[in-house]
Scaffold this active site. Structure first.
Site, short mmCIF file in Angstrom:
data_model
loop_
_atom_site.label_atom_id
_atom_site.label_comp_id
_atom_site.label_asym_id
_atom_site.label_seq_id
_atom_site.Cartn_x
_atom_site.Cartn_y
_atom_site.Cartn_z
N ASN A 12 0.70 -1.07 -0.09
CA ASN A 12 0.01 0.00 0.02
C ASN A 12 0.95 1.25 0.02
OD1 ASN A 12 -1.67 1.82 0.47
ND2 ASN A 12 -2.22 1.30 2.57
N TRP A 13 1.10 1.84 -1.18
CA TRP A 13 1.85 2.81 -1.22
C TRP A 13 1.67 4.24 -0.64
CZ3 TRP A 13 4.47 2.92 -6.96
CH2 TRP A 13 4.99 1.95 -7.17
N LYS A 14 0.30 4.15 -0.28
CA LYS A 14 -0.36 5.40 0.52
C LYS A 14 -0.12 6.60 -0.68
CE LYS A 14 -0.32 3.10 4.97
NZ LYS A 14 -0.17 3.11 6.08
N HIS A 96 -9.67 1.08 4.37
CA HIS A 96 -8.27 1.48 5.43
C HIS A 96 -8.64 2.36 6.49
CE1 HIS A 96 -4.13 2.40 6.56
NE2 HIS A 96 -3.81 1.50 5.84
N GLU A 98 -7.11 4.71 7.75
CA GLU A 98 -6.80 6.23 7.34
C GLU A 98 -8.13 6.72 6.74
OE1 GLU A 98 -3.13 5.46 5.57
OE2 GLU A 98 -2.21 4.85 7.53
N GLU A 167 -5.69 -4.96 10.21
CA GLU A 167 -4.61 -3.75 10.58
C GLU A 167 -5.04 -3.04 11.73
OE1 GLU A 167 -2.47 -2.73 6.45
OE2 GLU A 167 -4.00 -1.17 6.84
N GLY A 173 2.29 2.26 10.86
CA GLY A 173 3.32 3.27 10.82
C GLY A 173 3.81 3.82 11.91
N SER A 211 3.26 -2.31 10.38
CA SER A 211 4.65 -2.36 10.69
C SER A 211 5.23 -3.75 10.26
CB SER A 211 5.00 -1.91 12.02
OG SER A 211 4.66 -0.57 12.31
N GLY A 232 2.72 -1.22 4.45
CA GLY A 232 2.84 0.20 4.15
C GLY A 232 4.42 0.74 3.95
N GLY A 233 4.99 1.19 4.78
CA GLY A 233 6.33 1.84 4.71
C GLY A 233 7.20 1.03 4.07
O1 LIG Z 1 -1.39 0.69 6.93
C1 LIG Z 1 -0.58 -0.05 6.54
C2 LIG Z 1 -0.83 -0.71 5.20
O2 LIG Z 1 -2.02 -0.59 4.53
C3 LIG Z 1 0.60 -0.53 7.25
O3 LIG Z 1 1.57 0.49 7.12
P1 LIG Z 1 2.79 0.36 7.91
O4 LIG Z 1 3.51 -0.96 7.10
O5 LIG Z 1 3.88 1.56 7.32
O6 LIG Z 1 2.73 0.31 9.20
#
Ligand SMILES: O=C(CO)COP(=O)(O)O
Length: 249
Positions: A12-14, A96, A98, A167, A173, A211, A232-233
């Site tokens: 997930n590149w956000k 998600h 967010e 999640e 994050g 994470s 994510g990251g």
């Molecule tokens: O929100 C996430 C994937 O959708 C997880 O993010 P991180 O891997 O950066 O914690």
């Protein structure tokens, strides 16, 4: 992980990337060769064409991070499932945390988004998860059950075609990861809830997100009901993302 379910690792590149940065990342992913997990990246809308072009003729899939519930019309800023399908999207992330948190998405809206995606042949990755306050109040089970229940009711018999991502909001994050035991406990609950609704529950892929890094992926993916990850990251670095994919072996 089970032997009957193919592991899935989705990046997930956000809201990250640029043409130039993506170019390097996509080329590195494409050059990776065979992976033990199915892999896909969910990119910001403007880069769907780039992902489609670069990843064509590679086993790596691509998709988006949100979809409109509307088919077409006067919905400024929205992107329809048909448009995502037009760019060959295999997956779309819906619900998600967010989006639930910053855009007020409700359980029902998330369920409706999953439904329109499936109707266009795109697999929704439905995210569920509790906040830290909810976990500390002992509400984890009730929260994820409520979130999943809306989707189960809305999708009906198609529910077995979606992917679910657990999640925990407090792990996203933050560098805090649910322990493999904490994650497995929630995954088992989710699979039991799905089993009551679909004969396909045993084949459904349930991903863990929050994470996930190269150094913790293997132990998470080794849990009985964890079939891969939503990353994510670490998905922004080809080397890390590929290491996580390889941890699914
Ligand atoms: O929100 C996430 C994937 O959708 C997880 O993010 P991180 O891997 O950066 O914690």
């Amino acid at each position: 992980m089970s032997e009957t379910r193919q592991p899935l690792v989705v990046g997930n590149w956000k809201m990250h990337g640029s043409h130039a940065v993506n170019e390097q990342l996509l080329e590195a992913l494409k050059a990776a060769g065979p992976l033990p997990a199915e892999a896909a990246v969910c990119v910001p809308f403007p880069y769907l064409a780039q992902a489609a072009e670069r990843l064509a003729r590679s086993p790596i899939g691509w998709g988006a991070q949100d979809v409109s519930v509307h088919a077409q019309g006067a919905y400024t800023g929205e992107v329809s499932a048909a448009m995502l399908a037009d760019f060959g999207s295999r997956y779309v992330i819906v619900g998600h945390s967010e989006r639930r948190q910053y855009h007020g998405e409700t359980d029902q809206l998330v369920a409706d988004k999953a439904k329109v995606a499936l109707a266009k042949g795109i697999t929704p990755i439905v995210c569920v998860g509790e906040t830290l306050a909810q976990r500390e109040a002992g509400e984890t089970e009730a929260v994820v059950k409520r979130q999943l229940s809306a989707v189960i009711h809305t999708l009906g018999p198609c529910v077995g075609e979606m992917v679910v991502a657990y999640e925990p909001v407090w792990a996203i994050g933050t560098g805090l990861t649910a322990t493999p035991e904490q994650a497995q406990a929630v995954h088992a609950l989710l699979r039991a809830q799905l089993a009551a609704a679909s004969p396909r529950a045993g084949q459904m892929r349930l991903l863990y997100g929050g994470s996930v890094k190269p150094d913790n992926a293997k132990v998470l993916f080794a849990q009985a009901d964890i079939d891969g990850g939503l990353i994510g990251g670490a998905a922004l670095k080809a080397e890390d993302f590929l290491a996580i994919c390889r941890a699914a072996a």
